[in-house]
Motif scaffolding. Structure first.
Motif, PDB file in Angstrom:
ATOM      1  N   LEU A 105       0.839  -1.198   0.000  1.00  0.00           N
ATOM      2  CA  LEU A 105       0.000   0.000   0.000  1.00  0.00           C
ATOM      3  C   LEU A 105       0.876   1.250   0.000  1.00  0.00           C
ATOM      4  CD1 LEU A 105      -2.605  -1.132   2.699  1.00  0.00           C
ATOM      5  CD2 LEU A 105      -2.792  -1.321   0.208  1.00  0.00           C
ATOM      6  N   PRO A 106       0.440   2.338  -0.650  1.00  0.00           N
ATOM      7  CA  PRO A 106      -0.921   2.567  -1.171  1.00  0.00           C
ATOM      8  C   PRO A 106      -1.126   2.154  -2.625  1.00  0.00           C
ATOM      9  CG  PRO A 106       0.344   4.578  -1.317  1.00  0.00           C
ATOM     10  CD  PRO A 106       1.269   3.554  -0.701  1.00  0.00           C
ATOM     11  N   MET A 107      -0.130   1.526  -3.240  1.00  0.00           N
ATOM     12  CA  MET A 107      -0.221   1.223  -4.673  1.00  0.00           C
ATOM     13  C   MET A 107      -1.024  -0.039  -4.987  1.00  0.00           C
ATOM     14  SD  MET A 107       2.765   0.567  -3.046  1.00  0.00           S
ATOM     15  CE  MET A 107       3.722   2.016  -3.436  1.00  0.00           C
ATOM     16  N   ASN A 108      -1.445  -0.785  -3.940  1.00  0.00           N
ATOM     17  CA  ASN A 108      -2.244  -2.013  -4.115  1.00  0.00           C
ATOM     18  C   ASN A 108      -1.562  -3.030  -5.029  1.00  0.00           C
ATOM     19  OD1 ASN A 108      -4.413  -1.030  -2.511  1.00  0.00           O
ATOM     20  ND2 ASN A 108      -5.179   0.131  -4.258  1.00  0.00           N
ATOM     21  N   THR A 109      -0.250  -3.160  -4.870  1.00  0.00           N
ATOM     22  CA  THR A 109       0.539  -4.081  -5.684  1.00  0.00           C
ATOM     23  C   THR A 109       0.747  -5.393  -4.937  1.00  0.00           C
ATOM     24  OG1 THR A 109       1.705  -2.253  -6.744  1.00  0.00           O
ATOM     25  CG2 THR A 109       2.748  -4.424  -6.866  1.00  0.00           C
ATOM     26  N   PRO A 110       0.451  -6.530  -5.562  1.00  0.00           N
ATOM     27  CA  PRO A 110       0.682  -7.818  -4.885  1.00  0.00           C
ATOM     28  C   PRO A 110       2.169  -8.097  -4.723  1.00  0.00           C
ATOM     29  CG  PRO A 110      -0.027  -8.185  -7.144  1.00  0.00           C
ATOM     30  CD  PRO A 110      -0.162  -6.712  -6.888  1.00  0.00           C
ATOM     31  N   VAL A 111       2.506  -8.819  -3.664  1.00  0.00           N
ATOM     32  CA  VAL A 111       3.896  -9.167  -3.396  1.00  0.00           C
ATOM     33  C   VAL A 111       3.946 -10.546  -2.753  1.00  0.00           C
ATOM     34  CG1 VAL A 111       3.937  -8.111  -1.081  1.00  0.00           C
ATOM     35  CG2 VAL A 111       6.072  -8.359  -2.371  1.00  0.00           C
ATOM     36  N   GLN A 112       4.987 -11.315  -3.082  1.00  0.00           N
ATOM     37  CA  GLN A 112       5.215 -12.610  -2.444  1.00  0.00           C
ATOM     38  C   GLN A 112       5.894 -12.356  -1.106  1.00  0.00           C
ATOM     39  OE1 GLN A 112       4.257 -15.621  -3.749  1.00  0.00           O
ATOM     40  NE2 GLN A 112       4.913 -16.667  -1.889  1.00  0.00           N
TER      41      GLN A 112
ATOM     42  N   ARG B 279       9.815  -4.851  -9.257  1.00  0.00           N
ATOM     43  CA  ARG B 279      10.797  -3.921  -9.830  1.00  0.00           C
ATOM     44  C   ARG B 279      10.285  -2.492  -9.919  1.00  0.00           C
ATOM     45  NH1 ARG B 279      13.709  -7.236 -14.830  1.00  0.00           N
ATOM     46  NH2 ARG B 279      14.659  -8.872 -13.521  1.00  0.00           N
ATOM     47  N   ASP B 280       8.972  -2.334 -10.091  1.00  0.00           N
ATOM     48  CA  ASP B 280       8.437  -0.982 -10.272  1.00  0.00           C
ATOM     49  C   ASP B 280       8.001  -0.334  -8.960  1.00  0.00           C
ATOM     50  OD1 ASP B 280       6.412  -2.799  -9.882  1.00  0.00           O
ATOM     51  OD2 ASP B 280       5.008  -1.847 -11.281  1.00  0.00           O
ATOM     52  N   VAL B 281       8.356  -0.942  -7.824  1.00  0.00           N
ATOM     53  CA  VAL B 281       7.991  -0.395  -6.518  1.00  0.00           C
ATOM     54  C   VAL B 281       9.251  -0.140  -5.706  1.00  0.00           C
ATOM     55  CG1 VAL B 281       6.766  -0.804  -4.355  1.00  0.00           C
ATOM     56  CG2 VAL B 281       5.760  -1.581  -6.510  1.00  0.00           C
ATOM     57  N   MET B 282       9.335   1.052  -5.124  1.00  0.00           N
ATOM     58  CA  MET B 282      10.452   1.396  -4.245  1.00  0.00           C
ATOM     59  C   MET B 282       9.971   1.340  -2.793  1.00  0.00           C
ATOM     60  SD  MET B 282      12.288   4.490  -6.354  1.00  0.00           S
ATOM     61  CE  MET B 282      13.772   4.373  -5.349  1.00  0.00           C
ATOM     62  N   ALA B 283      10.823   0.848  -1.915  1.00  0.00           N
ATOM     63  CA  ALA B 283      10.443   0.670  -0.518  1.00  0.00           C
ATOM     64  C   ALA B 283      10.025   1.980   0.140  1.00  0.00           C
ATOM     65  CB  ALA B 283      11.594   0.030   0.250  1.00  0.00           C
ATOM     66  N   SER B 284      10.670   3.078  -0.249  1.00  0.00           N
ATOM     67  CA  SER B 284      10.345   4.371   0.356  1.00  0.00           C
ATOM     68  C   SER B 284       8.918   4.818   0.052  1.00  0.00           C
ATOM     69  CB  SER B 284      11.331   5.436  -0.119  1.00  0.00           C
ATOM     70  OG  SER B 284      11.326   5.529  -1.533  1.00  0.00           O
ATOM     71  N   ALA B 285       8.313   4.233  -0.992  1.00  0.00           N
ATOM     72  CA  ALA B 285       6.940   4.591  -1.357  1.00  0.00           C
ATOM     73  C   ALA B 285       5.906   3.724  -0.653  1.00  0.00           C
ATOM     74  CB  ALA B 285       6.759   4.491  -2.870  1.00  0.00           C
ATOM     75  N   VAL B 286       6.336   2.642  -0.029  1.00  0.00           N
ATOM     76  CA  VAL B 286       5.414   1.725   0.646  1.00  0.00           C
ATOM     77  C   VAL B 286       5.160   2.221   2.062  1.00  0.00           C
ATOM     78  CG1 VAL B 286       5.006  -0.640   1.401  1.00  0.00           C
ATOM     79  CG2 VAL B 286       6.242  -0.211  -0.738  1.00  0.00           C
ATOM     80  N   THR B 287       3.898   2.437   2.396  1.00  0.00           N
ATOM     81  CA  THR B 287       3.545   2.906   3.738  1.00  0.00           C
ATOM     82  C   THR B 287       2.973   1.794   4.619  1.00  0.00           C
ATOM     83  OG1 THR B 287       1.336   3.563   2.991  1.00  0.00           O
ATOM     84  CG2 THR B 287       3.090   5.223   2.879  1.00  0.00           C
ATOM     85  N   ALA B 288       2.462   0.736   3.974  1.00  0.00           N
ATOM     86  CA  ALA B 288       1.881  -0.366   4.746  1.00  0.00           C
ATOM     87  C   ALA B 288       1.812  -1.609   3.868  1.00  0.00           C
ATOM     88  CB  ALA B 288       0.489  -0.002   5.258  1.00  0.00           C
TER      89      ALA B 288
ATOM     90  N   GLU C  14      -3.616  -4.421   8.060  1.00  0.00           N
ATOM     91  CA  GLU C  14      -2.568  -3.586   7.482  1.00  0.00           C
ATOM     92  C   GLU C  14      -1.461  -3.342   8.500  1.00  0.00           C
ATOM     93  OE1 GLU C  14      -4.227  -0.028   5.832  1.00  0.00           O
ATOM     94  OE2 GLU C  14      -5.638  -1.129   4.550  1.00  0.00           O
ATOM     95  N   ILE C  15      -0.247  -3.753   8.136  1.00  0.00           N
ATOM     96  CA  ILE C  15       0.933  -3.506   8.973  1.00  0.00           C
ATOM     97  C   ILE C  15       1.621  -2.259   8.434  1.00  0.00           C
ATOM     98  CG2 ILE C  15       3.089  -4.444   9.864  1.00  0.00           C
ATOM     99  CD1 ILE C  15       2.091  -7.214   9.093  1.00  0.00           C
ATOM    100  N   HIS C  16       1.689  -1.222   9.229  1.00  0.00           N
ATOM    101  CA  HIS C  16       2.325   0.005   8.792  1.00  0.00           C
ATOM    102  C   HIS C  16       3.836  -0.124   8.894  1.00  0.00           C
ATOM    103  CE1 HIS C  16      -1.360   2.359   8.282  1.00  0.00           C
ATOM    104  NE2 HIS C  16      -1.821   1.659   9.319  1.00  0.00           N
ATOM    105  N   VAL C  17       4.520   0.393   7.898  1.00  0.00           N
ATOM    106  CA  VAL C  17       5.976   0.257   7.826  1.00  0.00           C
ATOM    107  C   VAL C  17       6.608   1.018   8.977  1.00  0.00           C
ATOM    108  CG1 VAL C  17       8.026   0.678   6.429  1.00  0.00           C
ATOM    109  CG2 VAL C  17       5.892  -0.058   5.340  1.00  0.00           C
TER     110      VAL C  17
END
Length: 244
Positions: free
Chosen positions: A183-190, A209-218, A235-238
């Motif tokens: 979140l907030p991009m709603n991208t699935p991850v293994q 590849r198209d997601v950076m950790a700094s953009a992930v909030t939860a 939801e686990i907040h980073v």
């Protein structure tokens, strides 16, 4: 398990005709619950198993170790038993040694396999599809009160711009789906390889590849309750950047 018990089990399986001719169809053994909860203070737990078929079944119960649980031995009693059609069998799970000093939960798995008898029909062998019911077995230390929502004690930190880490610093086993959602991009991850996180485990996972950790909030996970039923996503907040 002693060599004598192994010999008894083998003899029962051979007498039941396991190796040659089985009845086609499902086995029909159904545990009453989807999880076995064993407290080390009690030293044992039990589970009722129902044969939902009209024919008798030979029930074979095996307790399987998972990483870190090898130091605790749990014996199923009985490990092999005949269960009549539409009948029930109580299986006890007994810690072979007391474990007063453990401080966290341990996870094993239990396999319930139903084996149909030989038939007196055509000479040609008929292979059955034996369905195994495999459920978790959680061993809790003395005095530990089960947290109703242990997944709320999980944490996620950033390891780099391409990786994050799931941490379980609680004494509880947490079971959840291997797939999660960033979140907030709603991208699935293994998120995981297995469907659990053991106490003390820190598990790193790679980001798409198209997601950076700094953009992930939860991270949105799909946990299972300690008693085996599904619950709402959580939801686990980073927590922030890794500092160690």
């Amino acid at each position: 398990m002693s060599s004598i018990l192994h010999a008894v089990r083998a003899a029962l399986l051979i007498c039941w005709g396991v190796s040659i001719s089985w009845l086609a169809g499902a086995t029909g053994l159904k545990p009453d619950s989807t999880i076995v909860q064993l407290s080390a203070s009690d030293g044992q737990a039990q589970m009722a198993v129902t044969n939902t078929e009209a024919l008798p079944m030979l029930m074979n119960v095996v307790v399987m170790d998972l990483p870190g649980s090898e130091s605790l031995t749990v014996m199923p009693l009985p490990s092999v038993a005949r269960v009549e059609g539409n009948g029930r069998q109580i299986v006890r799970f007994v810690l072979t040694e007391s474990a007063p000093d453990i401080k966290k939960q341990y996870l094993k798995r239990v396999s319930f396999e139903g084996i149909p008898p030989k038939t007196s029909g055509p000479k040609e062998a008929v292979l059955a599809v034996n369905v195994r019911q495999i459920i978790p077995l959680v061993i809790s230390p003395p005095g530990l009160v089960q947290e109703a929502e242990p997944w709320t004690q999980l944490a996620i930190v950033r390891k780099s711009e391409s990786a994050m880490e799931l941490r379980n610093d609680s004494p509880f086993v947490v079971r959840l789906r291997t797939q999660a959602e960033l979140l907030p991009m709603n991208t699935p991850v293994q998120l995981l390889v297995d469907t659990y996180v053991l106490p003390g485990e820190h598990i790193a996972f790679e980001l798409p590849r198209d997601v950076m950790a700094s953009a992930v909030t939860a991270v949105r996970i799909s946990p299972a309750s300690p008693w085996g039923y599904s619950v709402n996503p959580y939801e686990i907040h980073v927590a922030g950047n890794e500092t160690r």
